[in-house]
Structure formats: structure tokens, C-alpha cells
Design an enzyme around this catalytic site. Structure first.
Site, mmCIF file in Angstrom:
data_model
loop_
_atom_site.group_PDB
_atom_site.id
_atom_site.type_symbol
_atom_site.label_atom_id
_atom_site.label_comp_id
_atom_site.label_asym_id
_atom_site.label_seq_id
_atom_site.Cartn_x
_atom_site.Cartn_y
_atom_site.Cartn_z
ATOM 1 N N TYR A 42 38.576 -32.040 10.713
ATOM 2 C CA TYR A 42 38.848 -33.513 10.660
ATOM 3 C C TYR A 42 40.450 -33.661 10.525
ATOM 4 O O TYR A 42 40.930 -32.903 9.993
ATOM 5 C CB TYR A 42 38.605 -34.067 9.318
ATOM 6 C CG TYR A 42 36.835 -34.441 9.527
ATOM 7 C CD1 TYR A 42 36.230 -35.149 10.461
ATOM 8 C CD2 TYR A 42 36.011 -33.983 8.232
ATOM 9 C CE1 TYR A 42 34.957 -35.323 10.351
ATOM 10 C CE2 TYR A 42 34.731 -34.462 8.402
ATOM 11 C CZ TYR A 42 34.043 -35.078 9.478
ATOM 12 O OH TYR A 42 32.818 -35.489 9.672
ATOM 13 N N THR A 76 36.196 -32.958 15.383
ATOM 14 C CA THR A 76 35.348 -34.247 15.465
ATOM 15 C C THR A 76 35.999 -35.409 15.613
ATOM 16 O O THR A 76 37.164 -35.511 14.836
ATOM 17 C CB THR A 76 34.452 -34.262 14.013
ATOM 18 O OG1 THR A 76 33.642 -33.090 13.969
ATOM 19 C CG2 THR A 76 33.548 -35.241 13.925
ATOM 20 N N HIS A 120 26.994 -38.789 15.254
ATOM 21 C CA HIS A 120 27.186 -38.234 14.037
ATOM 22 C C HIS A 120 25.947 -38.352 13.406
ATOM 23 O O HIS A 120 25.795 -38.732 12.137
ATOM 24 C CB HIS A 120 28.229 -38.931 13.327
ATOM 25 C CG HIS A 120 29.022 -38.176 12.329
ATOM 26 N ND1 HIS A 120 30.373 -37.610 12.598
ATOM 27 C CD2 HIS A 120 28.781 -37.813 11.126
ATOM 28 C CE1 HIS A 120 30.590 -36.943 11.780
ATOM 29 N NE2 HIS A 120 29.990 -37.004 10.753
HETATM 30 C C1 LIG Z 1 24.502 -34.795 5.522
HETATM 31 C C2 LIG Z 1 25.608 -34.663 6.779
HETATM 32 C C3 LIG Z 1 26.920 -34.390 6.536
HETATM 33 C C4 LIG Z 1 27.679 -34.168 7.859
HETATM 34 N N1 LIG Z 1 28.895 -33.916 7.604
HETATM 35 C C5 LIG Z 1 29.628 -33.594 9.092
HETATM 36 C C6 LIG Z 1 31.044 -33.223 8.799
HETATM 37 O O1 LIG Z 1 31.430 -32.906 7.863
HETATM 38 N N2 LIG Z 1 31.405 -32.836 9.948
HETATM 39 C C7 LIG Z 1 31.096 -33.318 11.125
HETATM 40 O O2 LIG Z 1 31.622 -33.245 12.334
HETATM 41 N N3 LIG Z 1 29.632 -33.778 11.156
HETATM 42 C C8 LIG Z 1 29.216 -33.987 10.072
HETATM 43 N N4 LIG Z 1 27.725 -34.474 10.220
HETATM 44 C C9 LIG Z 1 27.000 -34.753 11.407
HETATM 45 C C10 LIG Z 1 26.301 -33.663 12.042
HETATM 46 O O3 LIG Z 1 27.283 -32.699 12.391
HETATM 47 C C11 LIG Z 1 25.606 -33.831 13.351
HETATM 48 O O4 LIG Z 1 26.227 -34.414 14.212
HETATM 49 C C12 LIG Z 1 24.268 -34.609 12.980
HETATM 50 O O5 LIG Z 1 23.950 -34.150 11.611
HETATM 51 C C13 LIG Z 1 23.269 -34.414 14.105
HETATM 52 O O6 LIG Z 1 22.123 -35.262 13.658
HETATM 53 P P1 LIG Z 1 20.812 -34.616 12.977
HETATM 54 O O7 LIG Z 1 20.985 -34.626 11.599
HETATM 55 O O8 LIG Z 1 19.830 -35.637 13.321
HETATM 56 O O9 LIG Z 1 20.519 -33.065 13.605
HETATM 57 C C14 LIG Z 1 27.017 -34.616 9.175
HETATM 58 C C15 LIG Z 1 25.382 -34.936 9.283
HETATM 59 C C16 LIG Z 1 24.828 -34.769 7.921
HETATM 60 C C17 LIG Z 1 23.521 -35.277 8.100
#
Ligand SMILES: Cc1cc2nc3c(=O)[nH]c(=O)nc-3n(C[C@H](O)[C@H](O)[C@H](O)COP(=O)(O)O)c2cc1C
Length: 381
Positions: free
Chosen positions: A130, A156, A276
Site C-alpha cells: 500500500y 494495490t 477488492h
Molecule cells: C478480510 C480481507 C482483508 C483484505 N485485505 C487486503 C489487503 O490488505 N490488501 C489488498 O490488496 N487486498 C485486501 N483484500 C482484498 C483481497 O486481496 C481480494 O481482492 C479479495 O478478498 C477477493 O475477493 P474474495 O474474498 O471474494 O476472494 C482483503 C480482503 C478481505 C476479505
């Protein structure tokens, strides 16, 4: 004993075992959650064409993502606070991914630090960045990822400002949780989780605490992160980061062909079509709906991947058919982790792999690399 046969079983078990604040943090989307739901629903609308009397012997789901061999086109997505779903969560998930032969991505906002995960694994993992206002800190993070031998940087692009999740506000999400009466009562019903947490010292943001002047505890950290995500992020920063990193670069959070063209022009190795996981722009289309136009626009210039809503191997196959060379999974692995630690992440990967392998065969293919849009009955565009 519960027999676990699908990701939904792992979700239910995680809901029973993980304190509500952290379970809700994973299983929620922003505002009305319409995009969060659409991510899953739109996969279901895609129908597959069954083929018969095709030799289905000797199948393989193995392929590559940015040139790196993978057992199936699935990488573990970066997720913040993973070490709150289960003690030492990032280490356990990284180990499960390494054994299975798929990439693991460590979030900037992880509980276990880059160095912790590197010390506990034997193969390179990926690091997700980030961009913070404090550019010297960003440089140090990039350098730490390099020093730890990370084999790709996932940048990201879609979280410089934060979408609101109602549950997180109502639950008073924090890491570690504040010991209020409702939290204590909830945790008393989650003894495994509590035991795990008592057995580890990793309970804060490992990449940040102790690496930024004046941020030594959770309260100073909260203020720091609220101010630090840089809303001025631009394509010029992408260029700067690419140069500073010098290795394979993956851009995550692209939803429009116009941005995909800029991503391809930036010289990155892959882009991830992603909203996301429905946690940012509520009202955005599902990722699987956004995918075909982006694959069409830039699929020849850059590897196009997608994430959002993948809960089965069938979903992975559909993503492949609609133009994604690779996919990432968030909740699917988080539920496994919350349910059963490392064994649960392994279980999630096994479930997805088996479903992918068999579904690919039902559709008349023996190799994942030959799958294309012709396996879909009425491609939804
Ligand atoms: C609990 C949680 C925390 C997340 N934290 C981040 C993060 O720190 N950095 C990031 O790039 N994406 C983050 N994401 C997005 C995930 O990388 C990803 O894009 C997303 O979970 C995909 O969808 P899905 O959970 O339906 O597979 C997060 C998603 C979730 C569910």
C-alpha cells in the site's frame, strides 16, 4: 465430527471458531454489500457446457502465473489482519500455499511481519504494497521485501481511501481486540482462538510497529494508518515503485479497460481485475462481469488475472474461460484458516483443486491451458 466437503463448510466452521469482530471483518463488504454479493452471484449465472466420450485421462491443472509454475491458476490474495483469524495466520497460510504449490501474498497490513514469514517458509512469497504518505517508509518496505527474497510485488491501487463496512464500526474492530465486556463474552465461546493467541506474541501489525518512529503500540498505530494511506497516488508513483522494486510487478484493483491500458503501458507483468472483494466501491460491477472487456482490451499485452467471489473450482474455471490467466482467493482461504489453521488452508486449496480438475474434465479438457470461452453455454458479457 463435521465432514468438510466445500468452502461453505469451512465458512460455517470459521464463523463458530473466530471472534465475531474478525469473522465479520472478513465476511462483509462496503455499505449495502451489493458488489460483495454480485461477485459471487455473477459466477452462478455462468453455465458450463458438458462434453462426453472425450478421453479424460492424464489431466493437469498446472500452469504459470508471471512465468512462475503453479499447481493451479490460483494465488492466495493479500488480506490484512490475517493473523487475527487464527494465531500466526500469515505464517500458516504461507506454509500451506508453499506445500500446495501456489503463491502466497503477504499484505502490508499483516500481523506476522515480512521477516517472520520469510523465516518460516522455504520458497519465495509475494508482498503486497500500500502506498503511504511516508515515502521513506514505503521505500523501506520495498527494500525489506527484496531482502526477504519476495518474488513479486503486488501493488494495490484501489484502497487509498477506505470504503465503509458497517459491521467493523459497530464491532469496534481493532487488533488485538479491546477487552470490552461484549468482546470478552464473545471470546469465551471461542476457546481455541484464545489459546492460539495466548501462545503467540504476534498480535499487532508486524510490518509497521517498531519500523516507524513514534509507532510502538496500537493506539499510535491507529492514528498513523488513518493519516497514512496516500490519496494522491498516481501512475507516476507506479513508475517510481516499479523502478525501486526492479522485479515482477502486479497491479491490483483494475476494473475499467481505460485503466487496464494504463496498467499495461506501465510495464507491469500482470494486472488483477478486482473490486477488492466488494469492500471499496459499492455499486461497482462484479469482477467476473468486468473481466471480459479488460481481457479483450489488454490480454495480449499483459497477464490479466481476476479476484472476487471465487468459492469453488468451477468459479476458477469460469474465470479462465472469460480471459483470466490467473486468479486470487481471499475469503476462500480465510475461512479455511479461521476454521482449522494451516490444515484448513490446505483443505480449501484441495477443495478448489479437486473441483477445478473434475469440472475441467466434464467440460472436455485435460489441461487448464486449453480452456477458453467455448466451455461456457451463454457467456454473460
Ligand atoms: C478480510 C480481507 C482483508 C483484505 N485485505 C487486503 C489487503 O490488505 N490488501 C489488498 O490488496 N487486498 C485486501 N483484500 C482484498 C483481497 O486481496 C481480494 O481482492 C479479495 O478478498 C477477493 O475477493 P474474495 O474474498 O471474494 O476472494 C482483503 C480482503 C478481505 C476479505
Amino acid at each position: 465430527m463435521t465432514v468438510i466437503t466445500c468452502i461453505e463448510d469451512l465458512r460455517r466452521l470459521a464463523q463458530r471458531r473466530v471472534p465475531r469482530m474478525f469473522y465479520d471483518y472478513a465476511d462483509s463488504g462496503s455499505w449495502t454489500e451489493s458488489t460483495y454479493r454480485a461477485n459471487e452471484d455473477d459466477f452462478r449465472r455462468q453455465k458450463l457446457r458438458q462434453r462426453v466420450a472425450v478421453n479424460m485421462d492424464g489431466r493437469s491443472t498446472a500452469t504459470t502465473m508471471i512465468g512462475q509454475p503453479v499447481a493451479m491458476p490460483v494465488a492466495i490474495a493479500p488480506t490484512g489482519l490475517t493473523g487475527m483469524q487464527h494465531a500466526d495466520g500469515e505464517i500458516l497460510a504461507a506454509r500451506a500455499a508453499e506445500k500446495f504449490g501456489v503463491p502466497f501474498t503477504l499484505s502490508t497490513m499483516s500481523i506476522c511481519s515480512i521477516e517472520d514469514v520469510a523465516a518460516a517458509t522455504t520458497k519465495p512469497f509475494w508482498f503486497q504494497l500500500y502506498v503511504m504518505r511516508d515515502r521513506a517508509f514505503v521505500e523501506r518496505l520495498i527494500d525489506r521485501a527484496k531482502a526477504a527474497g519476495c518474488s513479486a510485488l503486488v501493488l494495490t491501487l484501489d484502497l487509498q481511501i477506505l470504503g465503509q463496512r458497517h459491521k467493523d464500526l459497530k464491532n469496534g474492530l481493532s487488533a488485538p481486540p479491546k477487552l470490552t465486556l461484549p468482546n470478552l463474552l464473545d471470546m469465551m465461546t471461542k476457546p481455541r482462538w484464545c489459546l492460539g493467541m495466548l501462545g503467540t506474541s504476534r498480535r499487532g501489525f508486524g510490518n509497521i510497529i517498531g519500523h516507524v518512529d513514534g509507532v510502538d503500540d496500537m493506539s499510535s498505530l491507529g492514528q498513523w494508518t488513518a493519516q497514512q494511506f496516500d490519496p494522491r497516488l498516481s501512475w507516476a508513483d507506479v513508475e517510481w515503485i516499479k523502478k525501486r522494486w526492479g522485479g515482477p510487478l502486479i497491479l491490483k484493483g483494475v476494473m475499467e479497460p481505460e485503466d487496464a491500458r494504463l496498467a499495461a503501458g506501465s510495464g507491469a507483468d500482470a494486472l488483477v481485475v478486482s473490486n477488492h472483494g466488494g469492500r471499496q466501491l459499492d455499486g461497482a460491477p462484479s469482477a467476473i462481469e468486468a473481466l471480459p472487456a479488460i481481457a479483450e482490451a489488454v490480454g495480449r499485452d499483459i497477464e490479466v488475472w481476476m479476484d472476487g467471489g471465487i468459492r469453488s473450482g468451477q468459479d476458477v474455471l469460469k474465470a479462465r474461460a472469460l480471459g483470466a490467466r490467473g486468479t486470487m482467493i481471499g475469503r476462500a482461504f480465510l475461512y479455511g484458516l479461521g476454521a482449522m489453521g494451516e490444515a484448513g488452508v490446505t483443505k480449501a486449496l484441495e477443495i478448489l483443486h479437486k473441483e477445478l480438475d473434475l469440472t475441467m474434465a466434464f467440460c472436455g479438457h485435460t489441461a487448464i491451458d486449453t480452456v477458453d470461452a467455448r466451455i461456457l453455454a451463454h457467456p454473460v458479457r
